[in-house]
Scaffold this motif. Structure first.
Motif, PDB file in Angstrom:
ATOM      1  N   THR A  69       0.838  -1.187   0.000  1.00  0.00           N
ATOM      2  CA  THR A  69       0.000   0.000   0.000  1.00  0.00           C
ATOM      3  C   THR A  69       0.879   1.245   0.000  1.00  0.00           C
ATOM      4  N   GLU A  70       0.375   2.311  -0.599  1.00  0.00           N
ATOM      5  CA  GLU A  70       1.089   3.589  -0.543  1.00  0.00           C
ATOM      6  C   GLU A  70       0.898   4.252   0.815  1.00  0.00           C
ATOM      7  N   HIS A  71      -0.097   3.785   1.577  1.00  0.00           N
ATOM      8  CA  HIS A  71      -0.418   4.386   2.872  1.00  0.00           C
ATOM      9  C   HIS A  71       0.385   3.713   3.992  1.00  0.00           C
ATOM     10  N   VAL A  72       1.667   4.023   4.043  1.00  0.00           N
ATOM     11  CA  VAL A  72       2.532   3.443   5.075  1.00  0.00           C
ATOM     12  C   VAL A  72       2.559   4.315   6.327  1.00  0.00           C
ATOM     13  N   CYS A 105      -6.496   2.386  -1.411  1.00  0.00           N
ATOM     14  CA  CYS A 105      -5.193   1.748  -1.585  1.00  0.00           C
ATOM     15  C   CYS A 105      -5.177   0.949  -2.875  1.00  0.00           C
TER      16      CYS A 105
END
Length: 162
Positions: A69-72, A105
């Motif tokens: 995911t880019e949402h780290v 995501c």
């Protein structure tokens, strides 16, 4: 709860998690193992992640699924994950396209469940699970994830995340 072909996937999750906790004391191995068990054992769990609270953010500590995911890093209060952390409550979203809090995501995600990892009233992190099916999550998913969150809270409190 029994599902397809009479297999109780939730009992299998419990058994595999018990084996995992008996086999290692490494907090990171437990995080990685829990994510793997959820996505490998429960067919409707297509992506699972564990986020930990660091300051005013949730930081991705482990995940399992078809893609990263880019949402780290998610600010507490932002998105469904941030909302769950801010309020210390489990959230089931049957259809992410209808929830304005949802941070996309993956294009194929249709439903999400987020369960906080709590130590009393303090949020230590959360378990985030996505599905590519609408209405994928129910009471049995919430129950198993809340059990896991309780176990993870104990692990986080006694470990050093090494």
């Amino acid at each position: 709860m029994t599902s397809y072909k009479g297999v109780d996937h939730y009992a299998t999750v419990r058994e595999r998690v018990n084996d995992l906790f008996r086999s290692t004391e490494s907090v990171q191995a437990i995080f990685d193992g829990v994510c793997a068990i959820l996505t490998e054992t429960l067919p409707h769990h297509t992506w699972a992640g564990i986020y930990l609270v660091e300051g005013n953010d949730l930081v991705l500590a482990a995940w399992r699924g078809p893609a990263a995911t880019e949402h780290v890093r998610i600010p507490i209060g932002e998105g469904i994950c941030g909302y769950a952390a801010a309020h210390g409550e489990s959230i089931i979203v049957p259809d992410v396209s209808k929830d304005p809090r949802y941070l996309q995501c993956f294009a194929e995600t249709r439903a999400e469940i987020v369960v906080p990892i709590l130590a009393g009233d303090r949020v230590l992190g959360e378990i985030d699970v996505d599905s590519n099916q609408l209405n994928a999550f129910g009471a049995a998913d919430q129950e198993i994830l809340e059990e896991l969150a309780d176990r993870l809270a104990s692990t986080i409190l006694k470990g050093d995340r090494a």
